[in-house]
Design a protein around this motif. Sequence first.
Motif, PDB file in Angstrom:
ATOM      1  N   LEU B 160       0.832  -1.198   0.000  1.00  0.00           N
ATOM      2  CA  LEU B 160       0.000   0.000   0.000  1.00  0.00           C
ATOM      3  C   LEU B 160       0.869   1.252   0.000  1.00  0.00           C
ATOM      4  CD1 LEU B 160      -3.004   0.959   0.310  1.00  0.00           C
ATOM      5  CD2 LEU B 160      -2.491   1.244   2.724  1.00  0.00           C
ATOM      6  N   ALA B 161       1.897   1.233   0.860  1.00  0.00           N
ATOM      7  CA  ALA B 161       2.798   2.381   0.933  1.00  0.00           C
ATOM      8  C   ALA B 161       3.444   2.623  -0.421  1.00  0.00           C
ATOM      9  CB  ALA B 161       3.877   2.133   1.982  1.00  0.00           C
ATOM     10  N   PHE B 162       3.810   1.527  -1.059  1.00  0.00           N
ATOM     11  CA  PHE B 162       4.437   1.581  -2.364  1.00  0.00           C
ATOM     12  C   PHE B 162       3.486   2.206  -3.390  1.00  0.00           C
ATOM     13  CE2 PHE B 162       5.758  -0.456  -6.323  1.00  0.00           C
ATOM     14  CZ  PHE B 162       7.094  -0.070  -6.330  1.00  0.00           C
ATOM     15  N   ALA B 163       2.233   1.749  -3.345  1.00  0.00           N
ATOM     16  CA  ALA B 163       1.249   2.241  -4.309  1.00  0.00           C
ATOM     17  C   ALA B 163       0.994   3.731  -4.110  1.00  0.00           C
ATOM     18  CB  ALA B 163      -0.055   1.453  -4.178  1.00  0.00           C
ATOM     19  N   VAL B 164       0.900   4.142  -2.849  1.00  0.00           N
ATOM     20  CA  VAL B 164       0.621   5.547  -2.569  1.00  0.00           C
ATOM     21  C   VAL B 164       1.813   6.414  -2.936  1.00  0.00           C
ATOM     22  CG1 VAL B 164       0.122   7.215  -0.749  1.00  0.00           C
ATOM     23  CG2 VAL B 164      -1.063   5.024  -0.780  1.00  0.00           C
ATOM     24  N   GLY B 165       3.001   5.951  -2.529  1.00  0.00           N
ATOM     25  CA  GLY B 165       4.207   6.736  -2.733  1.00  0.00           C
ATOM     26  C   GLY B 165       4.538   6.981  -4.190  1.00  0.00           C
ATOM     27  N   SER B 166       4.241   6.012  -5.027  1.00  0.00           N
ATOM     28  CA  SER B 166       4.635   6.190  -6.426  1.00  0.00           C
ATOM     29  C   SER B 166       3.424   6.266  -7.348  1.00  0.00           C
ATOM     30  CB  SER B 166       5.553   5.049  -6.852  1.00  0.00           C
ATOM     31  OG  SER B 166       4.966   3.826  -6.544  1.00  0.00           O
ATOM     32  N   PHE B 167       2.329   6.749  -6.792  1.00  0.00           N
ATOM     33  CA  PHE B 167       1.085   6.736  -7.551  1.00  0.00           C
ATOM     34  C   PHE B 167       1.191   7.488  -8.877  1.00  0.00           C
ATOM     35  CE2 PHE B 167      -3.404   7.946  -8.328  1.00  0.00           C
ATOM     36  CZ  PHE B 167      -3.889   6.665  -8.444  1.00  0.00           C
ATOM     37  N   ILE B 168       1.762   8.674  -8.823  1.00  0.00           N
ATOM     38  CA  ILE B 168       1.834   9.472 -10.046  1.00  0.00           C
ATOM     39  C   ILE B 168       2.772   8.824 -11.063  1.00  0.00           C
ATOM     40  CG2 ILE B 168       2.382  11.735 -11.006  1.00  0.00           C
ATOM     41  CD1 ILE B 168       1.535  12.971  -8.447  1.00  0.00           C
ATOM     42  N   VAL B 169       3.880   8.281 -10.547  1.00  0.00           N
ATOM     43  CA  VAL B 169       4.812   7.610 -11.460  1.00  0.00           C
ATOM     44  C   VAL B 169       4.088   6.477 -12.180  1.00  0.00           C
ATOM     45  CG1 VAL B 169       7.016   6.436 -11.645  1.00  0.00           C
ATOM     46  CG2 VAL B 169       6.688   8.168  -9.907  1.00  0.00           C
ATOM     47  N   ILE B 170       3.260   5.747 -11.435  1.00  0.00           N
ATOM     48  CA  ILE B 170       2.532   4.640 -12.048  1.00  0.00           C
ATOM     49  C   ILE B 170       1.660   5.147 -13.196  1.00  0.00           C
ATOM     50  CG2 ILE B 170       0.850   2.817 -11.654  1.00  0.00           C
ATOM     51  CD1 ILE B 170       1.786   2.613  -8.811  1.00  0.00           C
ATOM     52  N   LEU B 171       0.947   6.239 -12.904  1.00  0.00           N
ATOM     53  CA  LEU B 171       0.066   6.766 -13.949  1.00  0.00           C
ATOM     54  C   LEU B 171       0.865   7.213 -15.171  1.00  0.00           C
ATOM     55  CD1 LEU B 171      -2.543   8.818 -11.919  1.00  0.00           C
ATOM     56  CD2 LEU B 171      -2.450   6.388 -12.395  1.00  0.00           C
ATOM     57  N   TRP B 172       2.113   7.578 -14.925  1.00  0.00           N
ATOM     58  CA  TRP B 172       2.940   8.062 -16.029  1.00  0.00           C
ATOM     59  C   TRP B 172       3.335   6.975 -17.002  1.00  0.00           C
ATOM     60  CZ3 TRP B 172       6.208  12.690 -16.924  1.00  0.00           C
ATOM     61  CH2 TRP B 172       5.520  13.828 -16.525  1.00  0.00           C
ATOM     62  N   PHE B 173       3.048   5.748 -16.676  1.00  0.00           N
ATOM     63  CA  PHE B 173       3.369   4.669 -17.615  1.00  0.00           C
ATOM     64  C   PHE B 173       2.152   4.274 -18.454  1.00  0.00           C
ATOM     65  CE2 PHE B 173       6.988   4.018 -14.767  1.00  0.00           C
ATOM     66  CZ  PHE B 173       7.985   3.816 -15.697  1.00  0.00           C
ATOM     67  N   SER B 174       1.088   5.071 -18.415  1.00  0.00           N
ATOM     68  CA  SER B 174      -0.169   4.630 -19.031  1.00  0.00           C
ATOM     69  C   SER B 174      -0.449   5.188 -20.420  1.00  0.00           C
ATOM     70  CB  SER B 174      -1.353   5.004 -18.133  1.00  0.00           C
ATOM     71  OG  SER B 174      -1.080   4.708 -16.812  1.00  0.00           O
ATOM     72  N   GLY B 175       0.380   6.072 -20.928  1.00  0.00           N
ATOM     73  CA  GLY B 175       0.050   6.773 -22.173  1.00  0.00           C
ATOM     74  C   GLY B 175      -0.307   5.885 -23.353  1.00  0.00           C
ATOM     75  N   VAL B 176       0.589   4.980 -23.701  1.00  0.00           N
ATOM     76  CA  VAL B 176       0.359   4.137 -24.876  1.00  0.00           C
ATOM     77  C   VAL B 176      -0.844   3.220 -24.652  1.00  0.00           C
ATOM     78  CG1 VAL B 176       1.355   2.307 -26.292  1.00  0.00           C
ATOM     79  CG2 VAL B 176       2.745   4.252 -25.617  1.00  0.00           C
ATOM     80  N   GLN B 177      -0.971   2.736 -23.408  1.00  0.00           N
ATOM     81  CA  GLN B 177      -2.100   1.839 -23.116  1.00  0.00           C
ATOM     82  C   GLN B 177      -3.438   2.550 -23.333  1.00  0.00           C
ATOM     83  OE1 GLN B 177       0.741   2.133 -21.558  1.00  0.00           O
ATOM     84  NE2 GLN B 177       1.200   0.441 -20.208  1.00  0.00           N
ATOM     85  N   ILE B 178      -3.511   3.824 -22.947  1.00  0.00           N
ATOM     86  CA  ILE B 178      -4.743   4.582 -23.163  1.00  0.00           C
ATOM     87  C   ILE B 178      -5.058   4.622 -24.659  1.00  0.00           C
ATOM     88  CG2 ILE B 178      -5.813   6.871 -23.004  1.00  0.00           C
ATOM     89  CD1 ILE B 178      -4.209   7.345 -20.454  1.00  0.00           C
ATOM     90  N   LEU B 179      -4.035   4.900 -25.455  1.00  0.00           N
ATOM     91  CA  LEU B 179      -4.229   4.956 -26.909  1.00  0.00           C
ATOM     92  C   LEU B 179      -4.740   3.637 -27.457  1.00  0.00           C
ATOM     93  CD1 LEU B 179      -1.290   6.762 -28.689  1.00  0.00           C
ATOM     94  CD2 LEU B 179      -3.577   7.554 -28.202  1.00  0.00           C
ATOM     95  N   ILE B 180      -4.152   2.544 -26.986  1.00  0.00           N
ATOM     96  CA  ILE B 180      -4.549   1.234 -27.502  1.00  0.00           C
ATOM     97  C   ILE B 180      -6.010   0.955 -27.148  1.00  0.00           C
ATOM     98  CG2 ILE B 180      -4.111  -1.253 -27.312  1.00  0.00           C
ATOM     99  CD1 ILE B 180      -1.165  -0.624 -26.998  1.00  0.00           C
ATOM    100  N   TYR B 181      -6.386   1.282 -25.904  1.00  0.00           N
ATOM    101  CA  TYR B 181      -7.793   1.092 -25.518  1.00  0.00           C
ATOM    102  C   TYR B 181      -8.725   1.969 -26.354  1.00  0.00           C
ATOM    103  CZ  TYR B 181      -7.293  -1.913 -21.439  1.00  0.00           C
ATOM    104  OH  TYR B 181      -7.084  -2.978 -20.619  1.00  0.00           O
ATOM    105  N   LEU B 182      -8.320   3.219 -26.539  1.00  0.00           N
ATOM    106  CA  LEU B 182      -9.159   4.139 -27.313  1.00  0.00           C
ATOM    107  C   LEU B 182      -9.411   3.601 -28.715  1.00  0.00           C
ATOM    108  CD1 LEU B 182      -8.088   7.821 -26.702  1.00  0.00           C
ATOM    109  CD2 LEU B 182     -10.386   6.891 -26.698  1.00  0.00           C
ATOM    110  N   ALA B 183      -8.335   3.120 -29.333  1.00  0.00           N
ATOM    111  CA  ALA B 183      -8.473   2.610 -30.693  1.00  0.00           C
ATOM    112  C   ALA B 183      -9.426   1.432 -30.730  1.00  0.00           C
ATOM    113  CB  ALA B 183      -7.115   2.209 -31.238  1.00  0.00           C
ATOM    114  N   SER B 184      -9.342   0.548 -29.725  1.00  0.00           N
ATOM    115  CA  SER B 184     -10.215  -0.619 -29.806  1.00  0.00           C
ATOM    116  C   SER B 184     -11.644  -0.253 -29.416  1.00  0.00           C
ATOM    117  CB  SER B 184      -9.658  -1.785 -28.995  1.00  0.00           C
ATOM    118  OG  SER B 184      -9.941  -1.612 -27.653  1.00  0.00           O
ATOM    119  N   LEU B 185     -11.807   0.800 -28.610  1.00  0.00           N
ATOM    120  CA  LEU B 185     -13.171   1.269 -28.300  1.00  0.00           C
ATOM    121  C   LEU B 185     -13.863   1.761 -29.564  1.00  0.00           C
ATOM    122  CD1 LEU B 185     -12.891   3.245 -24.950  1.00  0.00           C
ATOM    123  CD2 LEU B 185     -14.311   1.259 -25.417  1.00  0.00           C
TER     124      LEU B 185
END
Lengths: 301, 289
Positions: B160-185
């Motif tokens: 949990l501490a890990f998830a909270v502490g690096s939450f923004i960094v985690i979100l920063w790895f999502s760019g391409v995945q968002i695009l892939i989902y958008l395309a398939s939507l």
Amino acid sequence: MNVPRLNRKVKTAAGIASVYFTLLLIGFVFIYPVIYIVSYSFMDTEDLVNPLVRWLPTKLYIGNFSEAARVLDFAPTLMKTLIVTVLPSILQTISASIVGYGFSRFRFPGKKIMLAALLATFIIPPQVTMIPQFLMFRDLKLLETIWAFILPATFTQGIRSAIFVLIFYQFFNMLPRSLEEAAKIDGASTFKIFYRIAVPSATPAYIIAFLFSLVWYWNETTLTALYLGEKWATLPLKLQNFAVTFRRLYPADPYSVVGKNLNEAIVMAGTFLTLIPLLMIYFFTQSWFVESIDRTGITGE
Amino acid sequence: MRMKIRTREALQGLAFISPWLIGFLVFTLVPLVRTFWLSLNEVRVTASGIRTFFVDFKNYKDAFLTDVTFSGMLIDYALQMAVYIPVIISFSMAVALLLNLKIKGQGLFRTIFFLPVIISSGPVLAELTDKGAMTFEGLTNLGFLVNLQATLPPSIARLLAFAVGSFIVILWFSGVQILIYLASLQKIDRSMYEAARIDGASGWQILWKLTIPSLIPITFINIVYTIVTVSTFSTSAVIQKIQTDMYRPEKGLGYASALSWIYFLVMLAIIGMFVLINVIYRKKGGERS
């Protein structure tokens, strides 16, 4: 009679508002570091210690930039970075398109196995192959030369090459073959068909492959440090060693006026300088990035 | 004559893919095997070239038994994956669903959400994390979270501490995945929605019964993409260790090779787990229909 309709209207309005709210909130997460970098890079030492100054610097102090530019050795480093990223990106894009066309248009023995191997290369992390590659380049005396980047890119083994081959493979698969077949009947050679018909119609795929290559080569640091070393240190690499370089340039001396302490503002100015070239490219080409997957249809199974 | 045409086609095809064929052998397959060979040796770099001394699986044993940091790093890596994958996948799916709605400013939002892909180089992320621009200061010190961590078992509290502490960094790895989902939507058949609406399904039901299930196949691709990008990112502790151990005389290239093979196998195991889940899911789906 009118109440349900009004109700629905209110409901949709609330829905839209909540969608905007969520998007803005999430968008803020991505903008926040950028704002942080920009605002801190303009702060002078007074602003930094002043507890009242949180986001807006009291004046636009640009001294940080001149110091950061000196530490990064900005103009020469930018040139090097551009060479190290643009050249492999162009070669990777061209070779990926040739290979993608080959997989898409021809039948040959072992094609399925090769396609599987191509997919597998995406999963193989560069870390498992980098030590022998390093030794190979060392034996060939290619370390610290741009060839260590050019050769893998030319043979579609550059940074994430597999993705680009797949993009072209998918793209050429979607393209109707009728034009190429007509040219074949007219007696055009295979290479000429590729060059004259397939390449021009694949322009979007070329642009996207090039842009993504550019960004990924730019942001790569592990391989750049290992193969190219100090001699070709790119902006991100210089940023990595920012503190060390700074201390060498400005030896800390509490009694001298010349000696300066490395503060957050200078580091952020350095980060800003590292980001700005890519951000400018992104600013002008963003629709290509953002619509890339629609345009190339890479998600087609 | 027919035979001849086929042979010609095969030769032309092989000519086109020859850059890949050569590159794959020279820059991937041979190095992969060579890394494994090096990992079974003690490697000394001398002026005349490298010298190898066969030591069997000593480097592997050392990695787990003698090295004080490596096992811990692998555990951290597994933990990181356990946090990153679900967060990135659900986040990018949610954002893609929101961005797929017909609203004004869609293009602007897409531009913003894709920003991390452009900015995220290791040193920039490290600089930002270092300066605290990647965490919201309040979040880590929230009384509620601190109390929660005290009551949870240590391993989960750490997660949990890990998830909270690096939450923004985690979100920063999502760019391409968002695009892939958008395309398939955007590829979902419009008529399916209309049919569902005529049958009286609510928006919520359509989301859970139609939209999200149709994103499942692409989710597998997104998971693999996430694992690969996060694992090979230059701020990864294991990668940094491999890099520094390479140059350490007492450890050297042989040891670093062993580490990179172990890391690769762990990564493969994680991907393999999801391949398995994917196969099982597809089978079930097949039985149902």
